[in-house]
Design a protein around this motif. Structure first.
Motif, PDB file in Angstrom:
ATOM      1  N   LEU A 161       0.837  -1.199   0.000  1.00  0.00           N
ATOM      2  CA  LEU A 161       0.000   0.000   0.000  1.00  0.00           C
ATOM      3  C   LEU A 161       0.872   1.250   0.000  1.00  0.00           C
ATOM      4  CD1 LEU A 161      -2.763   1.344   0.121  1.00  0.00           C
ATOM      5  CD2 LEU A 161      -2.697   1.121   2.614  1.00  0.00           C
ATOM      6  N   GLU A 162       1.948   1.216   0.762  1.00  0.00           N
ATOM      7  CA  GLU A 162       2.872   2.352   0.784  1.00  0.00           C
ATOM      8  C   GLU A 162       3.474   2.591  -0.590  1.00  0.00           C
ATOM      9  OE1 GLU A 162       5.758   1.598   3.800  1.00  0.00           O
ATOM     10  OE2 GLU A 162       4.309   1.692   5.451  1.00  0.00           O
ATOM     11  N   ARG A 163       3.794   1.514  -1.292  1.00  0.00           N
ATOM     12  CA  ARG A 163       4.368   1.651  -2.640  1.00  0.00           C
ATOM     13  C   ARG A 163       3.346   2.261  -3.605  1.00  0.00           C
ATOM     14  NH1 ARG A 163       6.394  -3.691  -1.290  1.00  0.00           N
ATOM     15  NH2 ARG A 163       8.657  -3.619  -0.958  1.00  0.00           N
ATOM     16  N   VAL A 164       2.097   1.827  -3.482  1.00  0.00           N
ATOM     17  CA  VAL A 164       1.047   2.374  -4.345  1.00  0.00           C
ATOM     18  C   VAL A 164       0.878   3.866  -4.084  1.00  0.00           C
ATOM     19  CG1 VAL A 164      -1.423   2.314  -4.885  1.00  0.00           C
ATOM     20  CG2 VAL A 164      -0.169   0.172  -4.575  1.00  0.00           C
ATOM     21  N   ILE A 165       0.824   4.245  -2.821  1.00  0.00           N
ATOM     22  CA  ILE A 165       0.630   5.652  -2.461  1.00  0.00           C
ATOM     23  C   ILE A 165       1.840   6.490  -2.873  1.00  0.00           C
ATOM     24  CG2 ILE A 165       0.415   7.235  -0.494  1.00  0.00           C
ATOM     25  CD1 ILE A 165      -1.307   5.057   0.860  1.00  0.00           C
ATOM     26  N   ALA A 166       3.029   5.903  -2.827  1.00  0.00           N
ATOM     27  CA  ALA A 166       4.231   6.636  -3.239  1.00  0.00           C
ATOM     28  C   ALA A 166       4.158   7.026  -4.716  1.00  0.00           C
ATOM     29  CB  ALA A 166       5.475   5.790  -2.978  1.00  0.00           C
ATOM     30  N   VAL A 167       3.533   6.171  -5.526  1.00  0.00           N
ATOM     31  CA  VAL A 167       3.413   6.446  -6.962  1.00  0.00           C
ATOM     32  C   VAL A 167       2.151   7.266  -7.259  1.00  0.00           C
ATOM     33  CG1 VAL A 167       3.220   5.422  -9.254  1.00  0.00           C
ATOM     34  CG2 VAL A 167       4.682   4.342  -7.538  1.00  0.00           C
ATOM     35  N   PHE A 168       1.069   6.965  -6.538  1.00  0.00           N
ATOM     36  CA  PHE A 168      -0.216   7.641  -6.750  1.00  0.00           C
ATOM     37  C   PHE A 168      -0.679   8.248  -5.424  1.00  0.00           C
ATOM     38  CE2 PHE A 168      -0.035   4.131  -9.845  1.00  0.00           C
ATOM     39  CZ  PHE A 168      -0.237   4.829 -11.040  1.00  0.00           C
ATOM     40  N   PRO A 169      -0.159   9.385  -5.031  1.00  0.00           N
ATOM     41  CA  PRO A 169      -0.431   9.957  -3.698  1.00  0.00           C
ATOM     42  C   PRO A 169      -1.910  10.183  -3.393  1.00  0.00           C
ATOM     43  CG  PRO A 169       1.384  11.108  -4.764  1.00  0.00           C
ATOM     44  CD  PRO A 169       0.798  10.208  -5.798  1.00  0.00           C
ATOM     45  N   GLU A 170      -2.709  10.524  -4.401  1.00  0.00           N
ATOM     46  CA  GLU A 170      -4.111  10.827  -4.150  1.00  0.00           C
ATOM     47  C   GLU A 170      -4.929   9.594  -3.766  1.00  0.00           C
ATOM     48  OE1 GLU A 170      -5.639  12.968  -7.510  1.00  0.00           O
ATOM     49  OE2 GLU A 170      -4.187  14.591  -7.302  1.00  0.00           O
ATOM     50  N   VAL A 171      -4.364   8.416  -3.990  1.00  0.00           N
ATOM     51  CA  VAL A 171      -5.047   7.182  -3.598  1.00  0.00           C
ATOM     52  C   VAL A 171      -5.220   7.130  -2.076  1.00  0.00           C
ATOM     53  CG1 VAL A 171      -4.705   4.684  -3.403  1.00  0.00           C
ATOM     54  CG2 VAL A 171      -4.447   5.807  -5.614  1.00  0.00           C
ATOM     55  N   GLU A 172      -4.283   7.726  -1.339  1.00  0.00           N
ATOM     56  CA  GLU A 172      -4.363   7.714   0.123  1.00  0.00           C
ATOM     57  C   GLU A 172      -5.651   8.396   0.598  1.00  0.00           C
ATOM     58  OE1 GLU A 172      -1.479   8.492   3.962  1.00  0.00           O
ATOM     59  OE2 GLU A 172      -1.090   9.615   2.109  1.00  0.00           O
ATOM     60  N   LYS A 173      -6.036   9.499  -0.028  1.00  0.00           N
ATOM     61  CA  LYS A 173      -7.276  10.193   0.355  1.00  0.00           C
ATOM     62  C   LYS A 173      -8.499   9.378  -0.019  1.00  0.00           C
ATOM     63  CE  LYS A 173      -9.761  14.584   0.065  1.00  0.00           C
ATOM     64  NZ  LYS A 173     -11.073  13.929  -0.054  1.00  0.00           N
ATOM     65  N   ILE A 174      -8.449   8.695  -1.172  1.00  0.00           N
ATOM     66  CA  ILE A 174      -9.571   7.845  -1.578  1.00  0.00           C
ATOM     67  C   ILE A 174      -9.817   6.769  -0.532  1.00  0.00           C
ATOM     68  CG2 ILE A 174     -10.329   6.135  -3.282  1.00  0.00           C
ATOM     69  CD1 ILE A 174      -8.817   7.776  -5.402  1.00  0.00           C
ATOM     70  N   LEU A 175      -8.764   6.148  -0.053  1.00  0.00           N
ATOM     71  CA  LEU A 175      -8.893   5.113   0.963  1.00  0.00           C
ATOM     72  C   LEU A 175      -9.322   5.720   2.299  1.00  0.00           C
ATOM     73  CD1 LEU A 175      -8.603   2.166   1.769  1.00  0.00           C
ATOM     74  CD2 LEU A 175      -6.175   2.588   2.229  1.00  0.00           C
ATOM     75  N   PHE A 176      -8.748   6.853   2.661  1.00  0.00           N
ATOM     76  CA  PHE A 176      -9.115   7.527   3.915  1.00  0.00           C
ATOM     77  C   PHE A 176     -10.599   7.863   3.935  1.00  0.00           C
ATOM     78  CE2 PHE A 176      -9.901  11.366   6.373  1.00  0.00           C
ATOM     79  CZ  PHE A 176      -9.317  11.061   7.591  1.00  0.00           C
ATOM     80  N   ASP A 177     -11.089   8.434   2.849  1.00  0.00           N
ATOM     81  CA  ASP A 177     -12.506   8.800   2.776  1.00  0.00           C
ATOM     82  C   ASP A 177     -13.396   7.574   2.890  1.00  0.00           C
ATOM     83  OD1 ASP A 177     -11.819  11.441   2.509  1.00  0.00           O
ATOM     84  OD2 ASP A 177     -12.142  11.523   0.337  1.00  0.00           O
TER      85      ASP A 177
END
Length: 231
Positions: free
Chosen positions: A203-219
């Motif tokens: 998950l950290e690797r995915v977010i490192a490449v696509f930072p906005e994914v972190e907000k999608i998951l957070f929401d």
């Protein structure tokens, strides 16, 4: 899998090496590598990634390398990733000059890199109406001789492929949820939840490449009523 084997044998009568587009974790790829391996001197498995180096996918590739020691593996950017990079989707590093590629473009790139002409894919007629129309126009509904492309699973259903995997005692395919077996949609909630629960480093690797994914998951975790936190 009689028809699939007949198709593979026909390709093997023309060449002793093939490219196999291989998703690593998907049922079609798992079955196809097992079907193709005995018939060719060289099988080059091509994994198209959205985020390279994900541990849970690499485990499948390691398993395949151990079971099929003569098979070769190469990783290339997924054609969808070229569009993501051009547009800066989900906050990834944007490159307006990025050339958008199709699967055919990727195939030609791999052919040039390997010197191998014939390519094998896991398309099935049950995948979609477009694929059914396309595949029914080919020899045996599986072989496109002019383009040197073959689709040995064309006539089969998902349950047939799963039964083959079970019968041969191959590694079970990976499903993130809702039937999705590949992480090509990095914003897919089941994919993200799978990584969060079992492979947080992925998950950290995915977010490192696509930072906005972190907000999608957070929401989703904090505001979506469908989500229930485990006790």
């Amino acid at each position: 899998m009689r028809y699939a084997i007949e198709c593979i044998r026909q390709i093997a009568s023309k060449t002793d090496k093939v490219i196999l587009f291989h998703s690593a974790t998907g049922k079609d790829s798992i079955a196809l590598l097992d079907l193709c391996y005995p018939h060719f001197r060289e099988v080059v498995c091509v994994y198209m990634y959205m985020v390279d180096g994900l541990e849970h996918i690499d485990k499948y590739i390691i398993w395949a390398k151990q079971r099929y020691p003569k098979a070769k593996f190469m990783a290339v950017p997924h054609y969808a990733l070229t569009q993501y990079r051009k547009d800066g989707v989900f906050g990834c590093e944007q490159d307006p000059k990025q050339r958008i590629k199709s699967l055919s473009d990727i195939t030609e790139d791999v052919r040039e890199a390997t010197g191998i002409e014939w390519a094998i894919y896991g398309f099935k007629q049950t995948d979609s109406l477009n694929r059914r129309i396309m595949l029914r126009g080919y020899e045996m509904q599986m072989i496109n001789e002019p383009t040197k492309k073959a689709y040995p699973l064309s006539l089969y259903k998902n349950k047939d492929v799963e039964a083959y995997i079970k019968h041969k005692r191959l590694i079970p395919s990976l499903k993130y949820g809702n039937g999705q077996s590949q992480g090509t949609d990095v914003s897919n909630i089941p994919f993200l939840l799978f990584c969060k629960k079992y492979y947080p480093q992925d998950l950290e690797r995915v977010i490192a490449v696509f930072p906005e994914v972190e907000k999608i998951l957070f929401d989703y975790l904090n505001y979506d009523p469908k989500y229930e936190q485990d006790d």
